[in-house]
Enzyme design. Sequence first.
Site, short mmCIF file in Angstrom:
data_model
loop_
_atom_site.label_atom_id
_atom_site.label_comp_id
_atom_site.label_asym_id
_atom_site.label_seq_id
_atom_site.Cartn_x
_atom_site.Cartn_y
_atom_site.Cartn_z
N HIS A 11 0.82 -1.22 0.00
CA HIS A 11 0.00 0.00 0.00
C HIS A 11 0.85 1.26 0.00
O HIS A 11 1.99 1.24 0.42
CB HIS A 11 -0.96 0.03 1.20
N GLU A 47 -8.16 3.98 9.27
CA GLU A 47 -7.71 3.80 7.89
C GLU A 47 -8.84 3.32 7.01
O GLU A 47 -9.79 2.69 7.46
CB GLU A 47 -6.54 2.81 7.82
N GLN A 58 -3.97 3.47 1.08
CA GLN A 58 -4.40 3.48 2.48
C GLN A 58 -4.56 4.93 2.92
O GLN A 58 -3.58 5.64 3.10
CB GLN A 58 -3.33 2.77 3.34
N HIS A 82 3.68 6.94 4.20
CA HIS A 82 4.63 5.82 4.13
C HIS A 82 4.28 4.89 2.99
O HIS A 82 3.21 4.98 2.40
CB HIS A 82 4.70 5.05 5.46
N GLU A 132 7.01 0.46 5.68
CA GLU A 132 6.32 -0.55 6.48
C GLU A 132 6.49 -1.89 5.77
O GLU A 132 6.21 -2.01 4.57
CB GLU A 132 4.83 -0.20 6.61
CO CO Z 1 0.54 1.20 6.47
#
Ligand code: CO
Length: 136
Positions: A11, A47, A58, A82, A132
């Site tokens: 994502h 989210e 996301q 991120h 991540e």
């Molecule tokens: Co994330």
Amino acid sequence: MTEPLLTEVDHVAIAVRDIDAAIAFYEETFGATVVHRERVDSDGVEEALIKVADSYIQLLTPTSDDSPVARYLEKKGEGVHHVGYRVDDCAAALQSVKDHGGQVIDQAPRPGSRGTTVAFVHPKGAFGTLIELVEE
Ligand code: CO
């Protein structure tokens, strides 16, 4: 050659102030569909996941004023927060970051949203991107 540890872009996370407005933008402009919504109180975020092929956008919004995403919005404003990379083995990928002198935020894998196992890598030492690692 060793096998690559990153198997997919899981994502792209975008920090937003008004998640419903952001969802409406993606729905109305791009015909996108939200496939998952979740409040993750441990991270102080709500989210919404929009599926794009095998990856997600996301949308992230803070649920408390002192959460990291709230601080991010205050400092940098809305935008890409991120990138989540899918991995087969979060612990192995995290270990590789440590072995190569990277700076980790999570010392060990931990539960993420939608039943995943995740770990964050600090943008310092990762060319300015918060990473991540996501194991499904
Ligand atoms: Co994330």
